[in-house]
Design a protein around this motif. Sequence first.
Motif, short mmCIF file in Angstrom:
data_model
loop_
_atom_site.label_atom_id
_atom_site.label_comp_id
_atom_site.label_asym_id
_atom_site.label_seq_id
_atom_site.Cartn_x
_atom_site.Cartn_y
_atom_site.Cartn_z
N VAL A 57 0.86 -1.19 0.00
CA VAL A 57 0.00 0.00 0.00
C VAL A 57 0.89 1.22 0.00
N LYS A 58 0.95 1.88 -1.14
CA LYS A 58 1.78 3.08 -1.26
C LYS A 58 1.25 3.88 -2.45
N GLY A 59 0.40 4.84 -2.16
CA GLY A 59 -0.22 5.62 -3.24
C GLY A 59 -1.14 4.79 -4.09
N GLY A 60 -1.45 3.60 -3.64
CA GLY A 60 -2.30 2.68 -4.39
C GLY A 60 -2.06 1.28 -3.87
N TYR A 61 -2.65 0.31 -4.53
CA TYR A 61 -2.47 -1.08 -4.12
C TYR A 61 -1.68 -1.81 -5.19
N SER A 62 -0.67 -2.52 -4.77
CA SER A 62 0.17 -3.23 -5.72
C SER A 62 0.39 -4.66 -5.24
N PRO A 63 -0.14 -5.65 -5.91
CA PRO A 63 -0.96 -5.54 -7.13
C PRO A 63 -2.35 -5.01 -6.81
N ALA A 64 -2.98 -4.44 -7.81
CA ALA A 64 -4.32 -3.90 -7.62
C ALA A 64 -5.38 -4.94 -7.96
N THR A 65 -4.96 -6.02 -8.58
CA THR A 65 -5.91 -7.08 -8.90
C THR A 65 -5.40 -8.39 -8.31
N VAL A 66 -6.25 -9.05 -7.56
CA VAL A 66 -5.88 -10.31 -6.92
C VAL A 66 -6.88 -11.37 -7.34
N ARG A 67 -6.39 -12.51 -7.75
CA ARG A 67 -7.29 -13.59 -8.13
C ARG A 67 -7.39 -14.61 -7.01
N ALA A 68 -8.61 -15.09 -6.80
CA ALA A 68 -8.83 -16.07 -5.74
C ALA A 68 -9.90 -17.05 -6.19
N LYS A 69 -10.06 -18.10 -5.40
CA LYS A 69 -11.03 -19.14 -5.72
C LYS A 69 -12.35 -18.89 -4.99
N VAL A 70 -13.43 -19.12 -5.70
CA VAL A 70 -14.76 -18.99 -5.11
C VAL A 70 -14.91 -19.97 -3.95
N GLY A 71 -15.49 -19.48 -2.87
CA GLY A 71 -15.81 -20.34 -1.74
C GLY A 71 -14.62 -20.72 -0.89
N GLN A 72 -13.45 -20.18 -1.21
CA GLN A 72 -12.28 -20.52 -0.41
C GLN A 72 -11.70 -19.25 0.19
N PRO A 73 -11.37 -19.33 1.47
CA PRO A 73 -10.83 -18.13 2.12
C PRO A 73 -9.49 -17.73 1.51
N VAL A 74 -9.24 -16.46 1.48
CA VAL A 74 -7.96 -15.95 1.02
C VAL A 74 -7.55 -14.83 1.98
N ARG A 75 -6.26 -14.79 2.27
CA ARG A 75 -5.76 -13.74 3.17
C ARG A 75 -5.04 -12.70 2.35
N LEU A 76 -5.51 -11.48 2.49
CA LEU A 76 -4.84 -10.36 1.82
C LEU A 76 -4.03 -9.64 2.88
N VAL A 77 -2.73 -9.64 2.72
CA VAL A 77 -1.85 -9.02 3.70
C VAL A 77 -1.42 -7.66 3.17
N PHE A 78 -2.03 -6.62 3.74
CA PHE A 78 -1.74 -5.26 3.29
C PHE A 78 -0.52 -4.75 4.02
N ASP A 79 0.50 -4.41 3.24
CA ASP A 79 1.75 -3.91 3.78
C ASP A 79 1.79 -2.41 3.49
N ARG A 80 1.42 -1.63 4.49
CA ARG A 80 1.30 -0.18 4.26
C ARG A 80 2.66 0.49 4.42
N GLN A 81 3.15 1.05 3.34
CA GLN A 81 4.51 1.60 3.31
C GLN A 81 4.49 3.13 3.25
N GLU A 82 3.51 3.74 3.87
CA GLU A 82 3.44 5.20 3.84
C GLU A 82 2.59 5.69 5.01
N THR A 83 2.64 7.00 5.25
CA THR A 83 1.85 7.57 6.33
C THR A 83 0.71 8.43 5.78
N SER A 84 0.63 8.52 4.46
CA SER A 84 -0.44 9.31 3.84
C SER A 84 -1.79 8.90 4.41
#
Length: 136
Positions: A57-84
């Motif tokens: 997370v730095k002026g946006g999300y990188s990657p901005a598109t994440v693919r996952a499987k229907v019906g299966q949990p997915v963990r999105l780990v946001f690494d915020r690299q700014e204080t904005s």
Amino acid sequence: MTPAEWAVLAAGTAAIAWVNWYFFLAERGTAVAAVSAGAGSGGGGGSGGVPEVAIAVKGGYSPATVRAKVGQPVRLVFDRQETSGCSEEIVFPDFGIRKFLPAFQKTTVEVTPPAVGRYEFTCGMSMLRGTLVAEE
Ligand SMILES: [Cu+2]
């Protein structure tokens, strides 16, 4: 050239174009949720086999598109690299999730896409945008 030769040439060209697209373009903006290898990773984080995707997370999300499987949990780990202030919150409207992202820390959001489709995530003001794409 015979029609058959033309067909082979066309198929070959298409394959090369696809490979180029796949490796040089598709990789850039998209991440595929993958279960991190359990064996050999040492320490065994106990993630229970839930795939994780790191999102910077730095002026946006990188990657901005994440693919996952229907019906299966997915963990999105946001690494915020700014204080904005803009990116201090992450919102998943479809999942009713709104979380604070402390600066220079990782914050995990776990979601399970209920159906095939695109699920947006945004900052608290809907300025920064990303998409979770759920596939079969
Ligand atoms: Cu914002």
